[in-house]
Design a protein around this motif. Structure first.
Motif, PDB file in Angstrom:
ATOM      1  N   ILE A 111       0.835  -1.200   0.000  1.00 38.63           N
ATOM      2  CA  ILE A 111       0.000   0.000   0.000  1.00 38.63           C
ATOM      3  C   ILE A 111       0.877   1.260   0.000  1.00 38.63           C
ATOM      4  O   ILE A 111       0.586   2.228  -0.706  1.00 38.63           O
ATOM      5  N   ALA A 112       1.985   1.214   0.740  1.00 41.39           N
ATOM      6  CA  ALA A 112       2.929   2.347   0.713  1.00 41.39           C
ATOM      7  C   ALA A 112       3.450   2.572  -0.708  1.00 41.39           C
ATOM      8  O   ALA A 112       3.560   3.709  -1.176  1.00 41.39           O
ATOM      9  N   LYS A 113       3.739   1.464  -1.374  1.00 39.18           N
ATOM     10  CA  LYS A 113       4.271   1.524  -2.741  1.00 39.18           C
ATOM     11  C   LYS A 113       3.257   2.149  -3.707  1.00 39.18           C
ATOM     12  O   LYS A 113       3.593   2.980  -4.543  1.00 39.18           O
ATOM     13  N   ILE A 114       1.992   1.733  -3.564  1.00 43.93           N
ATOM     14  CA  ILE A 114       0.944   2.258  -4.438  1.00 43.93           C
ATOM     15  C   ILE A 114       0.744   3.749  -4.170  1.00 43.93           C
ATOM     16  O   ILE A 114       0.626   4.549  -5.095  1.00 43.93           O
ATOM     17  N   GLN A 115       0.766   4.121  -2.875  1.00 43.38           N
ATOM     18  CA  GLN A 115       0.583   5.539  -2.532  1.00 43.38           C
ATOM     19  C   GLN A 115       1.691   6.392  -3.130  1.00 43.38           C
ATOM     20  O   GLN A 115       1.455   7.494  -3.580  1.00 43.38           O
ATOM     21  N   ALA A 116       2.912   5.829  -3.131  1.00 44.87           N
ATOM     22  CA  ALA A 116       4.036   6.586  -3.692  1.00 44.87           C
ATOM     23  C   ALA A 116       3.917   6.713  -5.200  1.00 44.87           C
ATOM     24  O   ALA A 116       4.329   7.714  -5.780  1.00 44.87           O
ATOM     25  N   ALA A 117       3.343   5.685  -5.846  1.00 45.06           N
ATOM     26  CA  ALA A 117       3.256   5.708  -7.315  1.00 45.06           C
ATOM     27  C   ALA A 117       2.138   6.620  -7.811  1.00 45.06           C
ATOM     28  O   ALA A 117       2.154   7.060  -8.956  1.00 45.06           O
ATOM     29  N   LYS A 118       1.154   6.909  -6.942  1.00 43.37           N
ATOM     30  CA  LYS A 118       0.025   7.784  -7.297  1.00 43.37           C
ATOM     31  C   LYS A 118      -0.668   7.408  -8.607  1.00 43.37           C
ATOM     32  O   LYS A 118      -0.728   8.225  -9.537  1.00 43.37           O
ATOM     33  N   PRO A 119      -1.229   6.192  -8.701  1.00 41.80           N
ATOM     34  CA  PRO A 119      -1.934   5.829  -9.933  1.00 41.80           C
ATOM     35  C   PRO A 119      -3.326   6.458  -9.982  1.00 41.80           C
ATOM     36  O   PRO A 119      -3.823   6.935  -8.956  1.00 41.80           O
ATOM     37  N   ASP A 120      -3.943   6.448 -11.180  1.00 38.96           N
ATOM     38  CA  ASP A 120      -5.327   6.912 -11.297  1.00 38.96           C
ATOM     39  C   ASP A 120      -6.298   5.822 -10.881  1.00 38.96           C
ATOM     40  O   ASP A 120      -7.387   6.093 -10.398  1.00 38.96           O
ATOM     41  N   PHE A 121      -5.895   4.574 -11.161  1.00 35.56           N
ATOM     42  CA  PHE A 121      -6.731   3.464 -10.693  1.00 35.56           C
ATOM     43  C   PHE A 121      -5.868   2.215 -10.535  1.00 35.56           C
ATOM     44  O   PHE A 121      -4.770   2.136 -11.075  1.00 35.56           O
ATOM     45  N   ILE A 122      -6.400   1.252  -9.769  1.00 40.94           N
ATOM     46  CA  ILE A 122      -5.690   0.003  -9.524  1.00 40.94           C
ATOM     47  C   ILE A 122      -6.420  -1.122 -10.216  1.00 40.94           C
ATOM     48  O   ILE A 122      -7.648  -1.206 -10.148  1.00 40.94           O
ATOM     49  N   HIS A 123      -5.675  -1.962 -10.920  1.00 34.65           N
ATOM     50  CA  HIS A 123      -6.249  -3.181 -11.472  1.00 34.65           C
ATOM     51  C   HIS A 123      -5.804  -4.318 -10.557  1.00 34.65           C
ATOM     52  O   HIS A 123      -4.615  -4.563 -10.411  1.00 34.65           O
ATOM     53  N   SER A 124      -6.768  -4.963  -9.905  1.00 37.50           N
ATOM     54  CA  SER A 124      -6.430  -6.023  -8.955  1.00 37.50           C
ATOM     55  C   SER A 124      -6.815  -7.384  -9.496  1.00 37.50           C
ATOM     56  O   SER A 124      -7.922  -7.584  -9.979  1.00 37.50           O
ATOM     57  N   CYS A 125      -5.879  -8.310  -9.420  1.00 38.13           N
ATOM     58  CA  CYS A 125      -6.186  -9.694  -9.750  1.00 38.13           C
ATOM     59  C   CYS A 125      -5.701 -10.561  -8.595  1.00 38.13           C
ATOM     60  O   CYS A 125      -5.001 -11.546  -8.782  1.00 38.13           O
ATOM     61  N   LEU A 126      -6.059 -10.139  -7.375  1.00 38.84           N
ATOM     62  CA  LEU A 126      -5.684 -10.891  -6.180  1.00 38.84           C
ATOM     63  C   LEU A 126      -6.716 -11.996  -5.969  1.00 38.84           C
ATOM     64  O   LEU A 126      -7.910 -11.747  -6.012  1.00 38.84           O
ATOM     65  N   VAL A 127      -6.227 -13.201  -5.750  1.00 41.94           N
ATOM     66  CA  VAL A 127      -7.106 -14.365  -5.674  1.00 41.94           C
ATOM     67  C   VAL A 127      -6.931 -15.059  -4.329  1.00 41.94           C
ATOM     68  O   VAL A 127      -5.814 -15.169  -3.824  1.00 41.94           O
ATOM     69  N   GLY A 128      -8.020 -15.522  -3.750  1.00 41.04           N
ATOM     70  CA  GLY A 128      -7.944 -16.380  -2.563  1.00 41.04           C
ATOM     71  C   GLY A 128      -8.133 -15.639  -1.250  1.00 41.04           C
ATOM     72  O   GLY A 128      -8.079 -14.414  -1.191  1.00 41.04           O
ATOM     73  N   GLY A 129      -8.356 -16.410  -0.186  1.00 37.30           N
ATOM     74  CA  GLY A 129      -8.675 -15.858   1.137  1.00 37.30           C
ATOM     75  C   GLY A 129      -7.629 -14.920   1.711  1.00 37.30           C
ATOM     76  O   GLY A 129      -7.949 -13.793   2.079  1.00 37.30           O
ATOM     77  N   PRO A 130      -6.350 -15.351   1.800  1.00 38.00           N
ATOM     78  CA  PRO A 130      -5.345 -14.462   2.398  1.00 38.00           C
ATOM     79  C   PRO A 130      -5.244 -13.110   1.679  1.00 38.00           C
ATOM     80  O   PRO A 130      -5.115 -12.069   2.321  1.00 38.00           O
TER      81      PRO A 130
END
Lengths: 287, 411
Positions: free
Chosen positions: B215-234
């Motif tokens: 999350i720190a990394k994403i905040q630093a990159a300042k994208p317009d949107f996030i594409h998530s392909c996270l799979v599974g419970g954890p």
């Protein structure tokens, strides 16, 4: 500057998480030399106790800070009575028995609650740091972990129970001749260790959710931290967490999470090569 | 929470009930008045969150067909196997289905790994494999019939819409295995096509639960949107921590997999509000045909059934498209069904019109961009009749009838 704060937060958070999941194990392993493979499942049960109590209408803080450690402490008492007590001194047998217990607990929880993630959402909102923001709950998590570590350290070195426990740990025969009931000390220690593991699971529930097999993700890291820490009960695993945590957080940030995870393990191998009895042998003289 | 537990119980009971039925009937012979089809969905283990609702939809399809008199005068028996979230169980049960049950069709083996392990077995015994999961695309062979969306039908419309409406800078965060990496390749294709930019491709091992550094990394990159392909419970921890950090309202998330595992019901509303997804179906879809479908579904399966998402509906669509092919072919024979499919069958499903495609053995279908608000999905945009990807002519069972290898998209 803001970015630096965020990065520091990630690093401290990483240390705190390692310390939080290792504390219960450190107490049980460090004091009793019992390798508890069901440690991850104690964490998991703490998480479930919190989520279920909270869904049943119990206040979240009460569920986390009171219900979860009590429930897991009680489970720990039963486990101690039925399994651990009968196997003191048999290191390998205890490992097998607690591993079996771990599989049983995963199976039982899956059968009762199903194999799906459950959770509660993190309370407290967030704190803005310039253009960034961090979860206030995670800051609290760091604070509670610090408090737990300090309390354990004080309890061990400044209370009568701590003195007795250390005596039973160092030389149980001598302690027995002085009138200390070592079995009761061990039982109490195991229960406290279990309760703290349960508390760790409870505190993690809002940020990671709970799953029957979530323990597996924690048990390896907890063992790596405790073993790298070595003989000194609290300071040992704490210093290991302080070395391993930042490496993982920084490499996850600047490289990839896979590199971060791999370097944590690699560093642990290097530590154990240099200090076969853990980093704390530096100040305890390899005891 | 009760929902998933109920679903689990219901599906296990159903599974044991139908296996009992199967053993009583014995091997279905050509002369009997029943015909057996097999399902190999994950009804237990970490993938049951995908498998159980799919199997529920398959059960409903079979019941509905039987109520209408069966197929070619025969009642359909569903032999439901539990894939147990174990790749090895896929081929094992497929073989049992083919040899012992004489199944004339098989569905299930929903994960990419299970599908690839099961595909050769069904091919060997010439049991047509109707595959109902969303997937990255590239399974092109005579014996497989893909009835849900493939990569280009889901990722392309979603990213096209996102680059137009959310901004030009994309940040990709995904689980680290084959399918998310293939989907990730589409980010770069679409960024080039739409004049956007991919800031990062971040892949996380499936057991990671601490996303603070991410999350720190994403905040630093300042994208317009996030594409998530996270799979599974954890990996669901990401959404919790993202919301806890107060980022959910600041940077939108789009996903082609979010919701497929009922994430919108498992997570709290304040952890998911505003997340976008793209599927060919969602239960709230406001069409008379879907309303009628849901009414029949509730009547047969019960009012409190699990949410039917874009993944689960594949369990229904596969059986119904197979039934259409059987009717047209007037036979249960694999080759006859194949010819019928290749002639281009048009069928109106709960998610809209679907047309079977000859050369690719996939389907042309509608895809919808949806947004979740308080655990309810709302329609944002519809892309009508998206054709399957021909993989530059490589996905063509007419030209390559013996092709079995898995195709990778050309960048």
């Amino acid at each position: 500057m803001d970015q630096f704060v965020i990065l520091c937060f990630a690093v401290v958070n990483s240390i705190a998480l390692l310390a939080l999941i290792s504390l219960g194990l450190a107490i049980i392993f460090g004091m009793m030399r019992v390798i508890n493979f069901a440690h991850g499942e104690f964490v998991m049960l703490g998480g479930y106790a919190t989520v279920i109590a909270n869904h049943a209408g119990v206040n979240l803080w009460l569920s986390m800070l009171v219900v979860a450690p009590m429930v897991v402490g009680m489970i720990g008492a039963v486990v101690e009575l039925l399994i651990i007590r009968r196997l003191y001194g048999h290191l390998v047998t205890t490992m097998l028995a607690t591993w079996g217990l771990s599989l049983f607990l995963i199976g039982a929880v899956t059968a009762v609650f199903g194999n799906t993630t459950m959770g509660v959402s993190a309370p407290l909102g967030n704190i803005p740091v310039g253009a960034y923001s961090i979860g206030a709950y995670q800051l609290l998590l760091i604070a509670i972990t610090a408090l737990l570590v300090v309390c354990s350290l004080l309890a061990l070195h400044w209370t009568k129970y701590g003195l007795i426990a250390r005596a039973a740990m160092q030389n149980s025969e001598m302690a027995t001749t002085l009138g200390i009931d070592c079995d009761r000390v061990y039982a109490a220690t195991f229960i406290i260790g279990a309760a703290i593991s349960g508390l760790a699971g409870a505190l993690l529930a809002p940020i990671s959710g709970v799953l029957p097999h979530m323990g597996a993700a924690y048990v390896a890291r907890a063992f790596v931290t405790v073993i790298s820490g070595g003989g000194a009960l609290i300071t040992g695993f704490l210093s290991a967490a302080t070395i391993l945590g930042p490496v993982e957080a920084l490499l996850s940030y600047f490289a990839t999470p896979v590199v971060g995870q791999a370097s944590l393990l690699l560093l642990a191998v290097i530590i154990l090569r240099l200090f076969p009895t853990g980093v704390s042998s530096l100040w305890t003289g390899g005891r | 929470m009760n929902l998933s537990r109920r679903t689990f119980l219901r599906s296990s009971v159903a599974a044991s009930a139908s296996s009992l039925a199967g053993s009583l009937v014995g091997p279905a012979s050509a002369a009997s008045d029943t015909v057996t089809i097999a399902s190999v969905y994950d009804l237990s283990g970490p993938f049951d969150v995908y498998g159980a609702p799919s199997n529920m939809c398959t059960e409903f399809a079979v019941k509905e067909l039987n109520k209408a008199g069966g197929l070619l005068g025969k009642q359909i028996v569903l032999k439901a196997y539990d894939c147990q979230s174990d790749i090895n169980k896929g081929p094992q049960y497929a073989q049992q289905a083919a040899l012992r049950d004489r199944a004339v069709m098989a569905v299930g083996a929903l994960t990419g790994a299970a599908r690839e392990a099961t595909r050769p077995v069904l091919r060997k015994y010439k049991v047509p494999y109707f595959y109902g999961s969303i997937y990255e695309g590239g399974a092109c062979e005579q014996n497989i019939f893909c009835c849900n969306t493939e990569g280009n039908q889901q990722v392309v419309p979603l990213l096209e819409w996102s680059f137009k409406n959310l901004g030009k800078k994309l940040y990709y965060i995904a689980s680290d295995y084959n399918a998310p990496r293939t989907f990730g390749a589409w980010n770069h294709v679409m960024a080039k096509r739409e004049g956007g930019e991919v800031l990062a491709d971040d892949y996380y091992p499936l057991d990671v639960t601490d996303f603070t550094a991410a999350i720190a990394k994403i905040q630093a990159a300042k994208p317009d949107f996030i594409h998530s392909c996270l799979v599974g419970g954890p990996s669901m921890s990401f959404y919790r921590q993202w919301a806890a950090a107060g980022m959910l309202k600041k940077i939108p998330i789009v996903s082609i997999i979010f919701g497929g595992g009922q994430e919108h019901e498992i997570l709290a509303a304040e952890e998911t509000n505003g997340i976008y997804a793209a599927y060919n179906y969602f239960q709230e879809l406001d069409t008379p045909r879907n309303k009628a479908f849901l009414a029949r579904f509730a009547e047969t399966i019960g009012q409190n059934h699990a949410y039917i998402n874009g993944e689960a509906i594949g369990g229904y669509n596969t059986v119904m498209l197979w039934a259409e092919a059987v009717k047209r072919a007037n036979s249960f024979d694999r080759d006859a069904i194949m010819k019928a499919w290749e002639s281009g069958i048009t069928w109106e499903g709960p998610g809209g019109k679907m047309v079977t495609d000859g050369p690719t053995h996939h389907t042309t279908q509608d895809v919808r961009i949806i947004r979740v608000e308080n655990r309810v999905w709302r329609l944002i945009a519809t892309k009508e009749q998206i054709q399957p990807d021909s993989y530059g002519g490589r996905c063509d069972v007419f030209a390559h009838p013996n092709q079995t290898e898995f195709l990778m998209p050309q960048m």
